[in-house]
Write a protein that holds these residues in place. Sequence first.
Motif, PDB file in Angstrom:
ATOM      1  N   LEU A 107       0.866  -1.179   0.000  1.00  0.00           N
ATOM      2  CA  LEU A 107       0.000   0.000   0.000  1.00  0.00           C
ATOM      3  C   LEU A 107       0.904   1.231   0.000  1.00  0.00           C
ATOM      4  CD1 LEU A 107      -2.679  -1.128   2.634  1.00  0.00           C
ATOM      5  CD2 LEU A 107      -2.878  -1.153   0.132  1.00  0.00           C
ATOM      6  N   LEU A 108       1.280   1.658  -1.197  1.00  0.00           N
ATOM      7  CA  LEU A 108       2.161   2.816  -1.303  1.00  0.00           C
ATOM      8  C   LEU A 108       1.529   4.023  -0.606  1.00  0.00           C
ATOM      9  CD1 LEU A 108       3.361   2.476  -5.008  1.00  0.00           C
ATOM     10  CD2 LEU A 108       4.641   1.928  -2.926  1.00  0.00           C
ATOM     11  N   PRO A 109       2.398   4.855   0.016  1.00  0.00           N
ATOM     12  CA  PRO A 109       3.855   4.904  -0.132  1.00  0.00           C
ATOM     13  C   PRO A 109       4.647   3.977   0.802  1.00  0.00           C
ATOM     14  CG  PRO A 109       3.119   6.758   1.169  1.00  0.00           C
ATOM     15  CD  PRO A 109       1.876   6.035   0.728  1.00  0.00           C
ATOM     16  N   LYS A 110       3.986   3.129   1.577  1.00  0.00           N
ATOM     17  CA  LYS A 110       4.712   2.207   2.447  1.00  0.00           C
ATOM     18  C   LYS A 110       5.345   1.088   1.621  1.00  0.00           C
ATOM     19  CE  LYS A 110       3.091   1.078   6.477  1.00  0.00           C
ATOM     20  NZ  LYS A 110       2.242   0.563   7.575  1.00  0.00           N
ATOM     21  N   LYS A 138      12.151   7.573  -9.982  1.00  0.00           N
ATOM     22  CA  LYS A 138      12.391   6.885  -8.717  1.00  0.00           C
ATOM     23  C   LYS A 138      11.462   5.683  -8.601  1.00  0.00           C
ATOM     24  CE  LYS A 138      14.031  10.776  -5.895  1.00  0.00           C
ATOM     25  NZ  LYS A 138      13.780  11.560  -4.652  1.00  0.00           N
ATOM     26  N   PRO A 139      11.904   4.604  -7.944  1.00  0.00           N
ATOM     27  CA  PRO A 139      11.059   3.418  -7.832  1.00  0.00           C
ATOM     28  C   PRO A 139       9.815   3.664  -6.986  1.00  0.00           C
ATOM     29  CG  PRO A 139      13.043   3.180  -6.486  1.00  0.00           C
ATOM     30  CD  PRO A 139      13.231   4.405  -7.324  1.00  0.00           C
ATOM     31  N   ASP A 140       8.676   3.234  -7.527  1.00  0.00           N
ATOM     32  CA  ASP A 140       7.401   3.237  -6.796  1.00  0.00           C
ATOM     33  C   ASP A 140       7.050   4.630  -6.263  1.00  0.00           C
ATOM     34  OD1 ASP A 140       7.505   0.417  -7.142  1.00  0.00           O
ATOM     35  OD2 ASP A 140       8.765   0.279  -5.370  1.00  0.00           O
ATOM     36  N   ALA A 141       7.381   5.661  -7.036  1.00  0.00           N
ATOM     37  CA  ALA A 141       7.216   7.039  -6.562  1.00  0.00           C
ATOM     38  C   ALA A 141       6.173   7.830  -7.338  1.00  0.00           C
ATOM     39  CB  ALA A 141       8.556   7.770  -6.632  1.00  0.00           C
TER      40      ALA A 141
END
Length: 302
Positions: A107-110, A138-141
Motif C-alpha cells: 500500500l504505497l507509499p509504504k 524513482k522506484p514506486d514514486a
Amino acid sequence: MRAVVFAYHNVGVRCLQVLLARGVEIALVVTHQDNPAETIWFESVAALCAEHGIPVTTPDDPASPALLDQVRAIAPDVIFSFYYRHMLPVPLLALARLGAFNLHGSLLPKYRGRVPINWAVLHGEQSTGATLHEMAAKPDAGAIVAQTSVPILPDDTAYEVFGKVVVAAEKTLWDVLPDMLAGRIPRLPNDISQGSYFGGRTPADGQIDWQQPAQQVYNLHRAVAPPYPGAWTILDGVTYVIGKARLSAQTFPDLAPGLAVVDNRVLGICGDARALAISTLLVDGVPLTPAQLQQNMSGKTN
C-alpha cells in the motif's frame, strides 16, 4: 487500447489475464528467462503468452536500444509493469501515449522497493495490498492510480500473504481498467516522504538471532518460510532451516536461547524465554525428527 507489458511471476500472469478479459490489445510482452538456480514455484508468463499467441521477448536489459526501438515502433497507448524485476528507463516510459503504470505489492507509499510483502510480514504489519501507480524515475514514486488492501493474519507466512496480494492486484486492475480505457486515469498523491523504502533480501538475511524476542524471530520465520529460503540457524556446523513453526504459549525461563528438544518437541528458545514450537525442521531440505535433533545435540550446546 494497445499495451506493451513487462511481466513476470503470478501477478504478471493474473494481470495479463485481466487485460485480455477487458479487451486490451497486448502488442508485446517483455518477461524474464527463468533462472535455473531459483526455485520456480510460480506461474509462467511466457507459457500464458504462448497459449494466446502474444509476442514475447526476454532481453537482459530493458534499457537496450533494440527494445526501445521495438516499443517505439509499436507506439503503445500504455505500458504496464506487473512484477517485472527491473526498473524501466525513463525514455522507455515516455513512449506510452497515456502513461506507464506499475503494479506494486504494497500500500504505497509504504514499502517501496524490493520484496515488499516479505518486509511487511517481517515488520509485523497487519495489512498490506496492491497499488497500481504511474512509473517515474524513482522506484514506486509515481502517482497512485488505485489500490486494494488485504489483511495479514498473525500466523500468515509471506507465501500466504502473496496469494492474497495476487488477488488484490487482479481486483485493483480489473476495477480501474474501464476508466483507463475511457481515458480517465486517476492520479492520486503518492507522498514518498510519508512512506518507506526497502532493498532486496538474500538467503543470508534469514539467519536467526535467538537472543531476540520470540515474536521478532517468528516474524522472520513467517517472512522467509518456504518456498522462500527459510529462517536458519547453525549448530555445530550443521545448518537447520525452519520449515513450519508456531509461537508457543509456554515460557521456558530455564533454557538457553537456541534449539532445544523438550518432551519430544523441537523448540526454538528466544531471548524473552518464549519459544517457537517447530513442527518441521530441515537439514539439506530433509525433515529432522526430534529424536534425530536430540542425537545431534547430545552433549553439545548452542
